[in-house]
Structure formats: structure tokens, C-alpha cells
Motif scaffolding. Structure first.
Motif, PDB file in Angstrom:
ATOM      1  N   VAL A   1      27.039  42.473  46.349  1.00 19.05           N
ATOM      2  CA  VAL A   1      27.954  42.625  45.212  1.00 19.05           C
ATOM      3  C   VAL A   1      29.300  41.979  45.529  1.00 19.05           C
ATOM      4  O   VAL A   1      29.869  41.250  44.706  1.00 19.05           O
ATOM      5  N   GLU A   2      29.810  42.223  46.733  1.00 19.69           N
ATOM      6  CA  GLU A   2      31.097  41.652  47.124  1.00 19.69           C
ATOM      7  C   GLU A   2      31.005  40.134  47.255  1.00 19.69           C
ATOM      8  O   GLU A   2      31.923  39.402  46.871  1.00 19.69           O
ATOM      9  N   LYS A   3      29.842  39.680  47.824  1.00 17.96           N
ATOM     10  CA  LYS A   3      29.641  38.230  47.931  1.00 17.96           C
ATOM     11  C   LYS A   3      29.626  37.574  46.552  1.00 17.96           C
ATOM     12  O   LYS A   3      30.209  36.511  46.342  1.00 17.96           O
ATOM     13  N   LYS A   4      28.950  38.240  45.614  1.00 14.73           N
ATOM     14  CA  LYS A   4      28.867  37.724  44.249  1.00 14.73           C
ATOM     15  C   LYS A   4      30.257  37.658  43.615  1.00 14.73           C
ATOM     16  O   LYS A   4      30.612  36.677  42.953  1.00 14.73           O
ATOM     17  N   LYS A   5      31.044  38.739  43.853  1.00 16.42           N
ATOM     18  CA  LYS A   5      32.411  38.752  43.332  1.00 16.42           C
ATOM     19  C   LYS A   5      33.231  37.603  43.916  1.00 16.42           C
ATOM     20  O   LYS A   5      33.988  36.929  43.202  1.00 16.42           O
TER      21      LYS A   5
END
Length: 233
Positions: free
Chosen positions: A46-50
Motif C-alpha cells: 500500500v505504501e509502495k503504491k502510494k
């Protein structure tokens, strides 16, 4: 059953329960660790996607900014080129305007030119009676060719010679002097003819003809200037 047997069985039962508890605890711990790992990976994704989305957003912003800057620079360059072309065209017109002044200084050739301009004007108006205006300094030259110009028109148009009234009260502006300013009225020569009621006016001055010629030739001139800029680039 003696006490020793009972104690042994109780011990075995306790060991079994303990082992069961240890195994169960290990399973729970392993499941918890696995669940934690999965949740951690999900959070990381999720953080990588953000981060990726934020990077893409900033990259797009930078790209848009670059395109805007390029477009502005391109427009500024085009405006500079157009301004340079306009300045050059104005300079050419000013040079041509100075050449026009030489036309009226040679009285013999200017006299012929005045006659031609009068005939052209009469052919354009096609009126039986006209008013003619000229510069005050051209009055005698115009008078000297007025009759012959009227007869030439009549012969060309196959009509009776027109009545040409030479205006001796209102004259066209004089030629520009050394003290000439941009807003001052001036005329390099030629004539203006109008119908008797003043509803139809034909300006056949040298300045008007120069402006008309430049207007017609302007696309060709601009194209030539663009070609020169491209060749020198």
C-alpha cells in the motif's frame, strides 16, 4: 491400582496436556507470525503504491510544467520573429516611401505618372463629372495633363470626355519634410478623385498605391523572410 501407577498416569496426562498446549501455542504463534507478515507485506505494498502514485503525479506535474515552459518559449520566439518581420516590413515600406519622393522630383516623368493616375481613377469611377484633388505643389502639373487625360479616358471607355473639376481650395497634404513626425499627415504625390456628390471616392496617391502593393505582396514577403531565417539558422 497402587499410588505409583496413579502418579505415573497423572504425570503422563500432564505431559500430554503440556505438549498439546505447547503445540497449540506454537501453531497460534506461527499463524500470528504469518498473519503479521501478510499484513506487513500488504501495508508495504500500500505504501509502495502510494509512493509510486505520488511519484507519477509529480512526474506528470514536471512534464506539464516543461510543456508549458516550452510552449511559452516557443510562443515568445514566434512573437520575436513576427515582430522582427514587422519591423523589417516597416523598414522596407519606409525605404520605398523615400523612393516615392524621388518620383515627384523628376517633373517630366512625374507629369506622365500623374496623367496615368488620373486616367486610372476615371476608369475606376466611370462618372461623367468628378472632383479632383492633388497637392498644392502639383497643381500646375495636374492642370497641364487634365485635358489629355480626360480625352484618353473618353477614348478608352468610349464615352464623352468627363467634366473634371480641379479643387483649388482643398489640397492633399504636402510631401513629408525633414521635420516630419509619424502622426503628421503627408502625401508623396498622386491624386484623389471623387464623384460630384462625394459618395464615391478613389484614392490614387502614391502612398495608397504603395500600401496596396505591400498588402498584396505581404504574404510573399513574409514567406521570403521566413526562408531567410530558416537558411541562416
Amino acid at each position: 491400582m497402587d499410588e505409583a501407577s496413579v502418579a505415573q498416569q497423572l504425570s503422563q496426562m500432564a505431559d500430554f496436556i503440556r505438549n498439546e498446549a505447547v503445540e497449540k501455542a506454537s501453531e497460534i504463534e506461527a499463524a500470528a507470525a504469518e498473519e503479521f507478515q501478510i499484513e506487513k507485506l500488504q501495508l508495504v505494498e500500500v505504501e509502495k503504491k502510494k509512493i509510486r502514485q505520488e511519484y507519477e503525479r509529480k512526474e506528470k506535474q514536471v512534464d506539464i510544467k516543461k510543456k508549458i515552459e516550452y510552449s511559452m518559449q516557443l510562443n515568445a520566439s514566434r512573437i520575436e520573429v513576427l515582430q522582427a518581420q514587422d519591423d523589417l516590413v516597416k523598414s522596407m515600406m519606409e525605404s520605398a516611401g523615400k523612393e516615392l519622393l524621388c518620383q515627384s522630383q523628376d517633373h517630366q516623368s512625374y507629369k506622365k505618372l500623374l496623367s496615368i493616375l488620373i486616367v486610372q481613377s476615371l476608369l475606376r469611377l466611370k462618372e461623367s463629372a468628378v472632383i479632383l484633388r492633388c497637392r498644392e505643389e502639383d497643381l500646375q502639373l495636374v492642370e497641364s495633363v487634365l485635358e489629355s487625360a480626360g480625352n484618353e479616358y473618353a477614348e478608352t471607355a468610349n464615352v464623352h470626355p468627363p467634366e473634371i473639376v480641379l479643387d483649388r481650395q482643398v489640397f492633399l497634404p504636402s510631401a513629408p519634410s525633414h521635420y516630419y513626425k509619424a502622426h503628421d499627415l503627408s502625401c508623396s504625390g498622386g491624386v484623389v478623385l471623387a464623384s460630384r456628390d462625394g459618395k464615391i471616392v478613389f484614392e490614387n496617391t502614391l502612398d495608397a498605391r504603395l500600401e496596396l502593393a505591400f498588402r498584396k505582396k505581404l504574404p510573399e514577403i513574409r514567406q521570403s523572410l521566413i526562408g531567410q531565417v530558416a537558411a541562416s539558422a
